[in-house]
Structures are given as C-alpha cells and as structure tokens.
Write a protein that holds these residues in place. Sequence first.
Motif, PDB file in Angstrom:
ATOM      1  N   GLY A   1       0.858  -1.172   0.000  1.00 23.09           N
ATOM      2  CA  GLY A   1       0.000   0.000   0.000  1.00 23.09           C
ATOM      3  C   GLY A   1       0.894   1.222   0.000  1.00 23.09           C
ATOM      4  N   GLU A   2       0.352   2.343  -0.327  1.00 25.06           N
ATOM      5  CA  GLU A   2       1.195   3.546  -0.418  1.00 25.06           C
ATOM      6  C   GLU A   2       1.633   4.018   0.961  1.00 25.06           C
ATOM      7  OE1 GLU A   2       2.710   4.939  -2.889  1.00 25.06           O
ATOM      8  OE2 GLU A   2       1.818   3.553  -4.318  1.00 25.06           O
ATOM      9  N   PRO A   3       2.934   4.135   1.197  1.00 29.59           N
ATOM     10  CA  PRO A   3       3.969   3.792   0.235  1.00 29.59           C
ATOM     11  C   PRO A   3       4.334   2.298   0.285  1.00 29.59           C
ATOM     12  CG  PRO A   3       4.994   4.754   2.168  1.00 29.59           C
ATOM     13  CD  PRO A   3       3.498   4.759   2.399  1.00 29.59           C
ATOM     14  N   PHE A   4       4.625   1.723  -0.867  1.00 23.34           N
ATOM     15  CA  PHE A   4       5.170   0.367  -0.928  1.00 23.34           C
ATOM     16  C   PHE A   4       6.639   0.440  -0.532  1.00 23.34           C
ATOM     17  CE2 PHE A   4       1.466   0.027  -3.614  1.00 23.34           C
ATOM     18  CZ  PHE A   4       0.996  -1.248  -3.351  1.00 23.34           C
ATOM     19  N   SER A   5       7.114  -0.596   0.122  1.00 22.25           N
ATOM     20  CA  SER A   5       8.523  -0.581   0.517  1.00 22.25           C
ATOM     21  C   SER A   5       9.060  -2.000   0.612  1.00 22.25           C
ATOM     22  CB  SER A   5       8.704   0.121   1.863  1.00 22.25           C
ATOM     23  OG  SER A   5       8.048  -0.612   2.885  1.00 22.25           O
TER      24      SER A   5
END
Length: 170
Positions: A159-163
């Motif tokens: 999900g934002e942000p993906f990491s």
Amino acid sequence: MPKTEPRTELDVRYSSADAEPMPWAEAVTRLAAAELFWISTVRPDGRPHVTPLPAVWLDDALHFATGPEERKARNLAANPQTVLTTGTNLWNSGCDLVVEGAAVRVTDERALRRLAAAWERKYGSFWHYEVRDGCFHHGSGHAYVFAVAPRTAFGFGKGEPFSQTRWRFA
C-alpha cells in the motif's frame, strides 16, 4: 543469542519514492504478534517443502516445534537452512515479513520451559507443553523445538507507500 542491531537497507527498486525503511524494532513487534508462519525447508532430494505453523519470538529468534518424524524435522536434519514467512494475503495493505536463517534445535530444559510458557501466553491453553528429555510433550506425543535467529530478513510494506526493507545481521 546476542542482541544485535542489523544493517537496514531500503531497496529503492521495489519501493515508492517516499518510502522509508522499516525499523527493525517494528519488524520484531510484528513477528512477536503474528499467529501463523509458513516454514520452507528443503527435502534431502532437493525438492522444496512448505507448511504453516505457529511460532514464538523470544531471545532474538523465531521458535517453532515439530514432531521428530514430521517432514520439516527430517528436512532440517539434512539441511538446517530455512525460511519463515508471515504477513497478510493482501497486495495493497499490511506488511509481509521473511526471516532466513539456520534452524538450531533447542534442548536446554530451562530455555524450553521459558518457550513453553511463551507458547501458552501467546496461543492459549491448547498449546500447553510439558518439558522433559529436551523436548516439548503434549498428550502422547513429543516435539523438537528449533530456534531460527535471522541471518537476513525482509519486510514488504504494501500500500502507499510500498517498501522493501532488508535487514542483514552480522
């Protein structure tokens, strides 16, 4: 097992532009709270084996139990390298964690008593174990207990942000 702070890296190839690496302390909190893990081992003939199991985070390692005749125990006898994963089955929210390391059998009865108490605190009385002869005993069966201290671990923020965070241990 010694308490060490891992080297933490954010892999920008798989992370949003505004992503930050997940702190190891947050990953540990998530590992301690997770109820279900998937363990991956390798059969002696090289084929993979994956199965779900409960695990407990204690003393800087994930711990799991398995009967000595179960496939995963037999696999680990031939090759102790393993991977434990946990997280969500969603692509756009949550966090998945991957822990790589060698499974080391725990036989010290004091350590096993601490682990048995941790299992029952986390999972309830169904997971009550007696400790004797270097094993967990439950009903008529017994189980070996293994510790996996992370050699390398990964965190996948979704999900934002993906990491994608990697932790490397000395």
